[in-house]
Write a protein that holds these residues in place. Structure first.
Motif, PDB file in Angstrom:
ATOM      1  N   PHE A 188      41.653  40.941  49.927  1.00 34.73           N
ATOM      2  CA  PHE A 188      41.786  39.540  49.545  1.00 34.73           C
ATOM      3  C   PHE A 188      42.360  38.732  50.708  1.00 34.73           C
ATOM      4  O   PHE A 188      41.866  37.650  51.025  1.00 34.73           O
ATOM      5  CB  PHE A 188      42.708  39.437  48.328  1.00 34.73           C
ATOM      6  N   ARG A 189      43.381  39.300  51.367  1.00 32.47           N
ATOM      7  CA  ARG A 189      44.033  38.555  52.444  1.00 32.47           C
ATOM      8  C   ARG A 189      43.126  38.395  53.651  1.00 32.47           C
ATOM      9  O   ARG A 189      43.263  37.470  54.435  1.00 32.47           O
ATOM     10  CB  ARG A 189      45.332  39.247  52.848  1.00 32.47           C
ATOM     11  N   ARG A 190      42.194  39.370  53.790  1.00 38.17           N
ATOM     12  CA  ARG A 190      41.294  39.297  54.941  1.00 38.17           C
ATOM     13  C   ARG A 190      40.299  38.138  54.770  1.00 38.17           C
ATOM     14  O   ARG A 190      39.754  37.634  55.742  1.00 38.17           O
ATOM     15  CB  ARG A 190      40.544  40.624  55.090  1.00 38.17           C
ATOM     16  N   ASN A 191      40.050  37.758  53.515  1.00 36.75           N
ATOM     17  CA  ASN A 191      39.151  36.635  53.242  1.00 36.75           C
ATOM     18  C   ASN A 191      39.907  35.331  53.497  1.00 36.75           C
ATOM     19  O   ASN A 191      40.758  34.924  52.708  1.00 36.75           O
ATOM     20  CB  ASN A 191      38.683  36.716  51.789  1.00 36.75           C
ATOM     21  N   LYS A 192      39.592  34.699  54.633  1.00 35.01           N
ATOM     22  CA  LYS A 192      40.366  33.515  55.042  1.00 35.01           C
ATOM     23  C   LYS A 192      40.272  32.402  54.003  1.00 35.01           C
ATOM     24  O   LYS A 192      41.257  31.736  53.701  1.00 35.01           O
ATOM     25  CB  LYS A 192      39.858  33.000  56.392  1.00 35.01           C
ATOM     26  N   LEU A 193      39.051  32.221  53.447  1.00 33.71           N
ATOM     27  CA  LEU A 193      38.876  31.138  52.490  1.00 33.71           C
ATOM     28  C   LEU A 193      39.744  31.356  51.260  1.00 33.71           C
ATOM     29  O   LEU A 193      40.275  30.408  50.688  1.00 33.71           O
ATOM     30  CB  LEU A 193      37.409  31.018  52.094  1.00 33.71           C
ATOM     31  N   ALA A 194      39.881  32.629  50.852  1.00 30.85           N
ATOM     32  CA  ALA A 194      40.703  32.914  49.680  1.00 30.85           C
ATOM     33  C   ALA A 194      42.151  32.538  49.951  1.00 30.85           C
ATOM     34  O   ALA A 194      42.830  31.978  49.083  1.00 30.85           O
ATOM     35  CB  ALA A 194      40.603  34.389  49.315  1.00 30.85           C
ATOM     36  N   VAL A 195      42.616  32.827  51.157  1.00 28.17           N
ATOM     37  CA  VAL A 195      43.991  32.464  51.515  1.00 28.17           C
ATOM     38  C   VAL A 195      44.133  30.943  51.531  1.00 28.17           C
ATOM     39  O   VAL A 195      45.112  30.385  51.035  1.00 28.17           O
ATOM     40  CB  VAL A 195      44.369  33.079  52.882  1.00 28.17           C
ATOM     41  N   VAL A 196      43.103  30.272  52.078  1.00 26.86           N
ATOM     42  CA  VAL A 196      43.107  28.806  52.049  1.00 26.86           C
ATOM     43  C   VAL A 196      43.185  28.316  50.613  1.00 26.86           C
ATOM     44  O   VAL A 196      43.968  27.410  50.288  1.00 26.86           O
ATOM     45  CB  VAL A 196      41.831  28.247  52.741  1.00 26.86           C
ATOM     46  N   GLY A 197      42.381  28.927  49.728  1.00 30.05           N
ATOM     47  CA  GLY A 197      42.365  28.532  48.322  1.00 30.05           C
ATOM     48  C   GLY A 197      43.735  28.668  47.687  1.00 30.05           C
ATOM     49  O   GLY A 197      44.222  27.762  47.002  1.00 30.05           O
ATOM     50  N   ILE A 198      44.377  29.838  47.910  1.00 35.61           N
ATOM     51  CA  ILE A 198      45.717  30.076  47.341  1.00 35.61           C
ATOM     52  C   ILE A 198      46.701  29.036  47.876  1.00 35.61           C
ATOM     53  O   ILE A 198      47.516  28.483  47.127  1.00 35.61           O
ATOM     54  CB  ILE A 198      46.205  31.494  47.716  1.00 35.61           C
ATOM     55  N   THR A 199      46.589  28.746  49.180  1.00 35.06           N
ATOM     56  CA  THR A 199      47.503  27.768  49.786  1.00 35.06           C
ATOM     57  C   THR A 199      47.314  26.392  49.157  1.00 35.06           C
ATOM     58  O   THR A 199      48.282  25.731  48.764  1.00 35.06           O
ATOM     59  CB  THR A 199      47.253  27.689  51.305  1.00 35.06           C
ATOM     60  N   ILE A 200      46.035  25.965  49.059  1.00 33.90           N
ATOM     61  CA  ILE A 200      45.762  24.653  48.458  1.00 33.90           C
ATOM     62  C   ILE A 200      46.335  24.599  47.048  1.00 33.90           C
ATOM     63  O   ILE A 200      47.014  23.650  46.663  1.00 33.90           O
ATOM     64  CB  ILE A 200      44.243  24.369  48.416  1.00 33.90           C
TER      65      ILE A 200
ATOM     66  N   GLY B 119      38.325  32.796  43.642  1.00 36.07           N
ATOM     67  CA  GLY B 119      37.415  33.660  42.887  1.00 36.07           C
ATOM     68  C   GLY B 119      36.560  34.520  43.797  1.00 36.07           C
ATOM     69  O   GLY B 119      36.386  35.723  43.561  1.00 36.07           O
ATOM     70  N   ASP B 120      36.025  33.895  44.863  1.00 26.44           N
ATOM     71  CA  ASP B 120      35.200  34.665  45.804  1.00 26.44           C
ATOM     72  C   ASP B 120      36.015  35.777  46.450  1.00 26.44           C
ATOM     73  O   ASP B 120      35.541  36.908  46.606  1.00 26.44           O
ATOM     74  CB  ASP B 120      34.632  33.741  46.885  1.00 26.44           C
ATOM     75  N   GLY B 121      37.283  35.458  46.830  1.00 28.70           N
ATOM     76  CA  GLY B 121      38.146  36.460  47.445  1.00 28.70           C
ATOM     77  C   GLY B 121      38.444  37.607  46.493  1.00 28.70           C
ATOM     78  O   GLY B 121      38.375  38.780  46.860  1.00 28.70           O
ATOM     79  N   LEU B 122      38.744  37.253  45.242  1.00 24.19           N
ATOM     80  CA  LEU B 122      39.032  38.281  44.245  1.00 24.19           C
ATOM     81  C   LEU B 122      37.802  39.148  43.985  1.00 24.19           C
ATOM     82  O   LEU B 122      37.906  40.346  43.785  1.00 24.19           O
ATOM     83  CB  LEU B 122      39.487  37.631  42.937  1.00 24.19           C
ATOM     84  N   ARG B 123      36.632  38.504  44.027  1.00 19.03           N
ATOM     85  CA  ARG B 123      35.405  39.264  43.779  1.00 19.03           C
ATOM     86  C   ARG B 123      35.222  40.333  44.844  1.00 19.03           C
ATOM     87  O   ARG B 123      34.862  41.469  44.559  1.00 19.03           O
ATOM     88  CB  ARG B 123      34.204  38.325  43.749  1.00 19.03           C
ATOM     89  N   ASP B 124      35.518  39.951  46.101  1.00 19.44           N
ATOM     90  CA  ASP B 124      35.442  40.961  47.161  1.00 19.44           C
ATOM     91  C   ASP B 124      36.500  42.037  46.947  1.00 19.44           C
ATOM     92  O   ASP B 124      36.242  43.225  47.099  1.00 19.44           O
ATOM     93  CB  ASP B 124      35.657  40.303  48.533  1.00 19.44           C
ATOM     94  N   ALA B 125      37.734  41.595  46.567  1.00 21.58           N
ATOM     95  CA  ALA B 125      38.830  42.541  46.410  1.00 21.58           C
ATOM     96  C   ALA B 125      38.544  43.547  45.302  1.00 21.58           C
ATOM     97  O   ALA B 125      38.830  44.731  45.427  1.00 21.58           O
ATOM     98  CB  ALA B 125      40.118  41.784  46.125  1.00 21.58           C
TER      99      ALA B 125
ATOM    100  N   ALA C  37      37.459  47.119  33.434  1.00 21.60           N
ATOM    101  CA  ALA C  37      36.598  45.981  33.782  1.00 21.60           C
ATOM    102  C   ALA C  37      37.454  44.779  34.153  1.00 21.60           C
ATOM    103  O   ALA C  37      36.966  43.651  34.182  1.00 21.60           O
ATOM    104  CB  ALA C  37      35.681  45.643  32.605  1.00 21.60           C
ATOM    105  N   ILE C  38      38.737  45.025  34.446  1.00 21.08           N
ATOM    106  CA  ILE C  38      39.669  43.914  34.631  1.00 21.08           C
ATOM    107  C   ILE C  38      39.260  43.038  35.818  1.00 21.08           C
ATOM    108  O   ILE C  38      39.514  41.836  35.813  1.00 21.08           O
ATOM    109  CB  ILE C  38      41.122  44.442  34.776  1.00 21.08           C
ATOM    110  N   GLY C  39      38.594  43.637  36.800  1.00 21.72           N
ATOM    111  CA  GLY C  39      38.134  42.864  37.950  1.00 21.72           C
ATOM    112  C   GLY C  39      37.224  41.728  37.517  1.00 21.72           C
ATOM    113  O   GLY C  39      37.417  40.566  37.884  1.00 21.72           O
TER     114      GLY C  39
END
Lengths: 283, 350
Positions: free
Chosen positions: A12-24, A269-275, A196-198
């Motif tokens: 999740f952290r490697r996905n930059k956009l996901a980190v941006v999303g969390i920050t926003i 969501g996209d970051g979590l999907r990868d995670a 199926a929690i993912g």
């Protein structure tokens, strides 16, 4: 650190956009819920003498709206409503959809057929239209919007979880648990949903994003929560009336905040999907 | 609003041992031929329509004052209401009432409008074609942009242009449609004065087409609703298909990348896009509701919106019913088309 959770966090952290999303999202929550503690404004009594002041005039950093409310303060207040409705409705929809879909997929046969035809019927009735009918029957309030949006948007998670449930119910560990005398409730609660929690978690984020948009649409159709309560969608659509006269500051900030919120939840969501390595939805 | 589950259907349960969910006969999906699939798909649609009528019937009973008040209007006296309830059988058990309601529906009777002194069926009959013009044109425009965009992104996936376009489509997706339309009005109608602010107001379809310049902005706004979804869907569908065995085979046989995309991949991806279109009808209609209100376009969405302002429940519920029926029919046709074109979809159903 190792283990599945740590690995997911790393992905999740490697996905930059996901980190941006969390920050926003973090900044938005700070802005809406901590902001009013620092920045005090009058948001109940109108002040028509100060109607539609431009940004920076008379100590209003973002100007005032048509009723003379300070816009910056109103954005904080409206954001609370928008975020609370979005979060609560998204969670409610996912909760209903998860239980419904899991039970349908686990039960199979006629139970499944009946439950899924109800889902099909729900999907056929456009959510926005149902919301408008609901708003015509009863005056909208925050709890009502949460309930109605929750009850019109549980269908997609139900479909997703049904597919998961069908795939998981015939796994060896579920079968062996049943042989040992475990019941259906245990199978669903202890094995199928946790595995199926993912899918559930990823879906929640998209549901929240869609709920925030739905609130905006309902407000645009004139069936939002009446003043003095505020939400970004309502501010945006009210602002449209005056933006013709050049009052751009009435639509730009709420519009921007809605877009930022929806984008942030989609990034997360996209970051979590990868995670969680969930494969669904073409987005 | 988002129904991206067509992908989930394809991805989720693609195993030989899966049951065919349409026929509940317990046989594996491979055992289901075309005729059986079609039969059960139609049965499914009929069942769904039945559930929809139950939901609308339930809503009819939630109207303040009940259905009698709903049909006779606000000024009816208590005696009139009782007489009407007896006459219409509203004093009978609910299941019987439902059968009566169903009987009226089958005769095309959707009730009378409170305000407009016209039957709901007539009103919808006048307005529906205009909404269809708007949605069909919007969808065509959206597809015209989304298909090349999605394919191009998939072919050049994970490069800067792909990321940029993905961000752009997400931005469009995240912006409320009425804001997009409003920006169009400000920029193209007020500042540039290229197009009128208002949609065509003509009574007839011919009149609407004659005023085609006024149609441009509503159609573009409506296209914005689904453009982002379609292009994102197509991108991931093409990306998935490019990983399939048949693409590797085609490559091994020396087919050029262009030929692989246009002759092999696109065929499969467009087929699933067709199926998705059917499921996106509710979104298209919702978009029409917002667009028609913004541009004052005299379609079914505006009829619905006006009815909501005046609490004209027969119109509200009539429109909900008609749209739902259109959606069920649309997704049925889309599924059937997909099943006929692509035999693989017949065996999978989530």
């Amino acid at each position: 650190m190792s283990g599945p959770l740590a690995r997911r966090l790393r992905v999740f952290r490697r996905n930059k956009l996901a980190v941006v999303g969390i920050t926003i999202l973090g900044l938005l929550i700070l802005f809406c819920f901590v902001g009013p503690l620092v920045y005090h404004t009058e948001q109940t009594l109108t002040s028509l003498a100060n109607s539609k002041l431009g940004p920076g005039v008379d100590g209003h950093p973002l100007g005032t709206d048509d009723l003379g409310y300070d816009l910056l303060g109103r954005l904080m207040l409206g954001g609370q409503t928008s975020l609370i409705i979005g979060l609560a409705a998204g969670l409610l929809a996912t909760l209903i959809g998860t239980l419904w879909g899991t039970v349908a997929g686990y039960a199979g046969g006629w139970v499944d057929a009946v439950m899924m035809r109800i889902v099909d019927a729900g999907i056929a009735i456009p959510a926005l239209f149902l919301l408008v009918v609901a708003a015509a029957i009863a005056t909208p309030s925050v709890p009502m919007l949460i309930l109605v949006i929750g009850f019109v948007s549980w269908l997609v998670p139900a479909r997703l979880m049904r597919a998961e449930s069908i795939a998981l119910r015939s796994r060896a560990y579920v079968e062996s648990m049943k042989v040992m005398g475990g019941g259906s409730v245990r199978a669903i609660g202890k094995h199928i949903i946790p595995n199926a929690i993912g899918t559930v978690i990823v879906n929640v984020t998209f549901q929240i994003a869609d709920a925030v948009l739905l609130v905006a649409y309902v407000s645009f159709l004139g069936l939002g929560i009446p003043p003095p309560a505020a939400n970004w969608g309502g501010m945006l659509s009210d602002g449209l009336t005056y933006a013709h006269d050049g009052a751009w500051w009435l639509i730009l900030p709420p519009g921007l905040l809605i877009v930022m919120t929806v984008c942030a939840f989609n990034f997360i969501g996209d970051g979590l999907r990868d995670a969680f390595d969930v494969r669904f939805e073409g987005r | 609003m988002r129904l991206g589950f067509a992908q989930a259907i394809r991805k989720g349960t693609n195993h030989e041992g899966d049951l065919c969910a349409y026929c509940c006969t317990g046989r594996t999906a491979w055992g289901c031929g075309v005729a059986r699939f079609l039969f059960w798909r139609v049965v499914q649609a009929v069942v769904v329509i039945f559930v929809v009528t139950v939901v609308v019937f339930f809503l009819l009973h939630q109207i303040p004052g009940g259905p009698a008040r709903g049909i006779l209007g606000i000024q009816a006296t208590e005696d009139q209401i009782q007489a009407f309830e007896h006459e219409q059988g509203f004093d009978q058990p609910v299941p019987i009432q439902y059968l009566h309601y169903l009987g009226r529906l089958l005769q095309g009777d959707l009730g009378e409008s409170f305000q407009l002194n016209q039957s709901v069926a007539d009103l919808i009959g006048q307005r529906l074609p205009k909404t269809l013009v708007l949605t069909v044109l919007s969808t065509l425009v959206a597809l015209l942009v989304a298909i090349p965009l999605g394919v191009w992104q998939a072919v050049r996936r994970n490069r800067p242009t792909d990321y940029l376009l993905s961000a752009l489509t997400l931005l469009i997706y995240s912006t409320p449609v009425f804001l997009v339309g409003f920006v169009f009005i400000i920029v193209f109608a007020i500042n540039a004065a290229w197009f009128p602010v208002e949609a065509p107001q003509a009574d007839t379809l011919g009149g609407i087409f004659a005023d085609s310049q006024a149609l441009v902005l509503p159609v573009l706004t409506g296209a914005g609703v689904v453009l982002a979804v379609f292009s994102r869907y197509l991108r991931s569908s093409v990306v998935d298909n490019l990983d399939e065995d048949y693409v590797r085979t085609a490559r091994a046989k020396g087919a050029s990348e262009t030929r692989i995309v246009t002759r092999h991949v696109l065929k499969n991806s467009l087929t699933s896009l067709v199926a998705m279109l059917g499921y996106y009808l509710p979104v298209l209609f919702s978009g029409a509701l917002v667009t028609e209100k913004l541009f004052n376009y005299p379609g079914m969405g505006l009829l619905f919106w006006n009815a909501a302002q005046t609490s004209d429940f027969p119109i509200l519920l009539g429109v909900v019913l008609v749209i739902s029926l259109a959606t069920v029919t649309g997704s049925l046709l889309a599924d059937v088309a997909q099943a006929l074109i692509d035999p693989r979809t017949r065996r999978v159903k989530a």
